[in-house]
Structure formats: C-alpha cells, structure tokens
Design an enzyme around this catalytic site. Structure first.
Site, PDB file in Angstrom:
ATOM      1  CG  HIS A 187      -3.563  16.130  60.601  1.00  0.00           C
ATOM      2  ND1 HIS A 187      -4.503  15.999  61.598  1.00  0.00           N
ATOM      3  CD2 HIS A 187      -3.001  17.354  60.770  1.00  0.00           C
ATOM      4  CE1 HIS A 187      -4.518  17.111  62.324  1.00  0.00           C
ATOM      5  NE2 HIS A 187      -3.629  17.934  61.851  1.00  0.00           N
ATOM      6  CD  GLU A 426      -5.616  18.174  77.445  1.00  0.00           C
ATOM      7  OE1 GLU A 426      -5.290  18.040  76.257  1.00  0.00           O
ATOM      8  OE2 GLU A 426      -6.558  18.889  77.843  1.00  0.00           O
ATOM      9  CG  ASP A 450      -1.970  18.623  74.112  1.00  0.00           C
ATOM     10  OD1 ASP A 450      -1.114  18.864  73.249  1.00  0.00           O
ATOM     11  OD2 ASP A 450      -3.175  18.886  73.964  1.00  0.00           O
ATOM     12  CB  CYS A 497      -8.540   9.654  76.831  1.00  0.00           C
ATOM     13  SG  CYS A 497      -8.175  11.353  77.267  1.00  0.00           S
TER      14      CYS A 497
END
Length: 549
Positions: A187, A426, A450, A497
């Site tokens: 993050h 994913e 993922d 993406c």
C-alpha cells in the site's frame, strides 16, 4: 561514494539530502497509580485527541487517494471500538499501571501473539494497533504530532513506512522514498506511485545516512550515497533529461493510441476512487478499464445504500461521457474488509470467500450495486466486470440475478441501457475455460496481479517471497496468450488490467500476442502510449521473444 541496489517501485530521479526517519521508540516506565479513574480519563482524553488527528488527516489526504486515506478511518474505528477501550481500561484497573504503559503492553502482547501469521487482514490489523499505540503514547507524552521534513525537500529513508506516515508528510518536501522493507505492490508503494514520487525498497538503511547527500535512480533501483562529482554531474543531466522527457510525454496527451503501423489499441485507466477522474481525463485515457468499486464499501459502518451508489456511478458516467467506463463489482473479502461485513475469519482469506463468491452469497448487496449501475447506465457509457469468476455455474447465477434486476427496473419504468459485461480472468481455472467464459460476456480482462499469485502459489505481499515472486514468469505470459486466443476465437476482445500492463518492456510482446487493450494507473498512461506508438508490428513478425513464450 557507496552504491546500493534495491527494487524500484516507481520510476524517476531524485537528488538531495537524506532524512532518516525512525519511529519514536518510547522508553515507557511502569508506574503504579493510585487514582485509576484519573488514569483512565487521561487515556480517553488522548484517545479523543488521536481520533481528531486522524479525522483531519483523512480530510487532508482523501483528494489524493481516497482508498488509501481510508486507513485513517479504519484506525478511528479501532480507537472507538469497545473491545480496544476495554482492553486498555482493564490493564490500567487490574494492574494499576499508567495509561502509556497499558497501551504499550497491549500493543506488544497482540504483536507477539500474531507475529507469525501472514494473512493480509491480520498484518493490517497489527499495523493499525502499532500506529494508534504510537500516536496515543506520543499524545500522552506531549510530543510533536507532525512528521516534519524540515525546510528543504529531502529523500526520506526508513526501515519501513506505513501509508499513513507517507500521508502525514508534506508532499512538496518529499523528493523520494527509500525503504528496507516493502514491495512493489504494498500500500505504501501504491501511495508513492499515486503521488508520482520515485521509490525504492530492499535497501538496508542506516541511521548514520541522515543529512548525507544521495541520488535515487527509480529506473534501475539504485541508491548512490555521497556520490562523487562525476556521478552528480551525470545525474543532474539525467534529471534535466527526465523532466524534459516528461514534458515530451505530455505532448502525447491528445494523441491516438495506435502502433507505428496503424493498429489501434485501447489504452484505459485503472482507478480506485472518484478523485482519480481528473487524472484520467488529463492524460487522455480512452476510458476507465477498471473502477475498483470497493472504495464505496470500505471505511464505513454499514452497507452503502443503492441511491448512494447510483449517485457516484451517475457522476462517473456523466463525467466520462462517451468514453467506456468499466465498473468492477465489489471485490470484497481477503484484505478488503469492513467490520459491518461480518466476514467469518478464514485460515487463508486470499483463497477464501471473496470477489464474486461473496457477492453471490450476499445477493441483496449484489443486487443493490447492480441496480445502481444499470440506473446510472442511462447517463453514459458504462460496463460491468465480475471479479474472481472461475466457473460457468457462477455465470449462471449472475445472469439470473441480472435478469431479475432488469425486470425490476422495467416494472418501475426506470430507464437503463443493455450495457456490456466482462469477466476478470484471475485464476488458472478461468484461464482454462476462458473460451467458454468468453461466450457469456462481451470481453475479457486479465487481472495479472491475482493470476500471478494463484499460479505461482505465492502471496504477492509476503516479504519472504519478494525475490521469488515473478509476474514475468513464462507461465503467466502463456496464460495471457491463451486467454487472448480464446476470446478472439469467439469474436471477443481481451486485454490486461494488472500491474504488468504498465510494463513498457512488455508492451510490444503484448501487442504481438494480439492483446486488444491495456488498462494502467493514470500516471502510466503516457509512457505506455509512447511505447505502443513506437511499436511497428509489421516488422519482425516472428520475434524470438514471441517464440519463447
């Protein structure tokens, strides 16, 4: 001069003085108290002050990155939770100790209990506990509340930094960030990328570096400590060239997204909240390839109402106009949770009840979001994307619910459009049945973040695996090709993406695979646009790089 090699998480060059940042380690003495009531009151006074500080930090940072700023709201909820307050009060009362010591004891006990667990949710909660404990202890000790960077812009070096610590810093004084611990997908790294600040991880820092001159090369992942005159001269030239290159890239804002030989490619933006819209338009993206709609569900006390969702999507549709905007339905679960969701604890939440699985378990929540999207579709060019689909049975359920939603809107004479739908590929399972899935929707979008961790069986945020996690693994590239070929066989488009969509070293490889569109964070739009405009697909059709995949 000393040279250190690390991992770049965002590109760029910075030259300046180092500010070594270390969290205050408080030497807190255990004091026996006679007035327990007074000590508990002091704890609550500090707690309320901490809540006020966090509220101010949230308001200050929400326009930069609302999703990351919501960490402040999570910490407020923790401070206001009855269980946390009772734990501190109980320690003060039973052991007759001072508030600061009770807070430190509670922090250390929780950290020790859960230190060996790697689940993202647990790690996030421990980080929150450590941060609010430091804030409370600081308030009780009367310390300065702001992380001061001084008068001149600096390169911040630290063992690690939390997103909240980055947000507390003056953005105008922050040249670059260098950390020992962290990853490209943490993050904190996402925050620096949003702020467009060069950042390095995997560099073992030393507090003796404080005040020394350094150069950060966010392209090669290199830190030069006390660079010699020649290196300084070279990097000043490169820094100036870097600025000019960015100025040149800005000239591409309104250019078409097509290769040198005229093949048109869709170049879209990934965004996490509404505050990113200006950057999407500024950099001239074709549209939004991924709106992570979770931002409306996190950092709050209850489910968002349908009308609240509708207003946000309506604003999105009206702002983007004819440009396609793909809204991914809520990808909750794993490390994206809120207390009101009441998701049962899982041994391995990354492999647990998340994404479309959770939506299908909570159909009321899912229907509310779908109704909001379809209602907003009357005001622009929206599309829906479903996360974590891994079977046709899930698509059967989704299509049944969509039918019910449309029928309900028709009965109430609420206008909507028959918008495009898509699936986020994913999991390896979704790759293997991608042709069957392509028949069910209008296009496929590959979520490589993922997909990589599920294919390699590695948690992408596990620091122990940072040197083994490889999103360029041949298996991942072969899977991308498989999905593209499967989609094309059904006359559908397929794009990427995930994070590697922004890797300009792979742009030509993706285009030669037949990838129809790429969706990246707004800051990466122009570099990718340049890379695809420099690519000539009519030359070297049988590249060795393609054969090796």
């Amino acid at each position: 001069m000393e040279i250190y090699k690390g991992t770049a998480t965002f590109s760029g060059i910075a030259i300046g003085k180092i500010l070594y940042y270390s969290r205050g380690e408080y030497q807190i003495r255990q004091c026996l108290v006679s007035n327990i009531k007074k000590e508990i009151q002091e704890f609550h006074t500090a707690r309320l002050q901490a809540v006020k500080e966090l509220e101010e930090l949230y308001e200050k940072n929400r326009s930069l990155n609302e999703q990351e700023a919501k960490f402040f709201l999570g910490q407020i909820r923790l401070l206001e939770s009855e269980s946390y307050q009772k734990a501190i009060e109980s320690c003060i009362s039973l052991e007759k100790v001072n508030a600061a010591y009770a807070i430190m004891t509670n922090r250390d006990e929780l950290t020790e209990t859960f230190r060996n667990l790697e689940e993202p949710v647990v790690r996030r909660r421990i980080q929150d506990i450590q941060e609010i404990s430091a804030r409370l202890i600081r308030i009780l000790g009367g310390s300065c509340t702001r992380i001061s960077l001084g008068d001149e812009p600096v390169i911040v070096v630290a063992e690690s930094l939390a997103p909240t610590e980055i947000m507390e810093m003056d953005k105008q004084k922050l040249l670059a960030v260098v950390m020992h611990h962290g990853s490209a997908v943490s993050h904190t790294s996402i925050m620096t990328k949003t702020m467009e600040i060069p950042a390095l991880v995997d560099i073992e820092a030393d507090d003796e570096w404080d005040g020394q001159t350094a150069i950060v090369d966010g392209y090669t992942g290199t830190l030069y400590l006390n660079p010699d005159a020649e290196i300084k001269r070279e990097y000043r030239i490169r820094l100036e060239a870097d600025k000019k290159e960015k100025e040149e890239l800005l000239k591409l804002k309104n250019q078409t997204d097509e290769t040198a030989d005229g093949k048109k490619i869709g170049l879209y933006a990934n965004i996490g909240n509404m505050s990113d819209l200006n950057n999407v338009l500024f950099y001239g993206a074709a549209g939004i390839g991924l709106l992570r709609s979770e931002f409306q569900y996190l950092g709050r006390e209850n489910y968002p109402r349908e009308n609240e969702l509708f207003r946000a999507y309506k604003q999105l549709a009206e702002t983007m106009g004819d440009r396609l905007t793909v809204i991914r339905t809520s990808d909750l679960g794993a490390d994206k949770q809120a207390s009101y969701l009441d998701i049962p604890e899982e041994t391995n939440p990354i492999m647990g009840n998340r994404g479309i699985r959770l939506c299908l378990d909570r159909k009321r929540m899912f229907k509310a979001q779908l109704r909001a999207i379809y209602r907003a579709s009357a005001y622009g060019n929206l599309a829906i994307m479903y996360p974590m689909v891994s079977s046709e049975a899930e698509m059967d359920e989704i299509e049944e619910i969509i039918g019910e939603v449309k029928e309900g809107l028709k009965e109430k004479e609420i206008p909507f459009r028959d918008i495009q739908t898509s699936i986020m590929i994913e999991t390896p399972a979704a790759v293997m049945i991608s042709r069957e899935l392509a028949k069910r929707v209008d296009f496929l979008s590959i979520g490589t973040n993922d997909l990589t961790q599920y294919t390699l069986a590695m948690d992408r945020q596990n620091p122990l695996l940072k040197n083994k996690y490889d999103d360029h693994h041949p298996a991942i590239l072969r899977m991308i090709r498989m999905v593209v070929e499967a989609a094309h066989a059904e006359g559908k488009k397929a794009g990427i993406c995930g994070e590697i969509a922004a890797d300009t070293e792979l742009t030509e490889t993706f285009l030669r695979m037949g990838v129809d569109f790429l969706s990246v964070v707004p800051a990466c739009i122009l570099p990718v646009r340049k890379a695809l405009r420099d690519t000539d697909l009519s030359v070297g059709e049988a590249l060795e790089t393609e054969r090796s995949i």
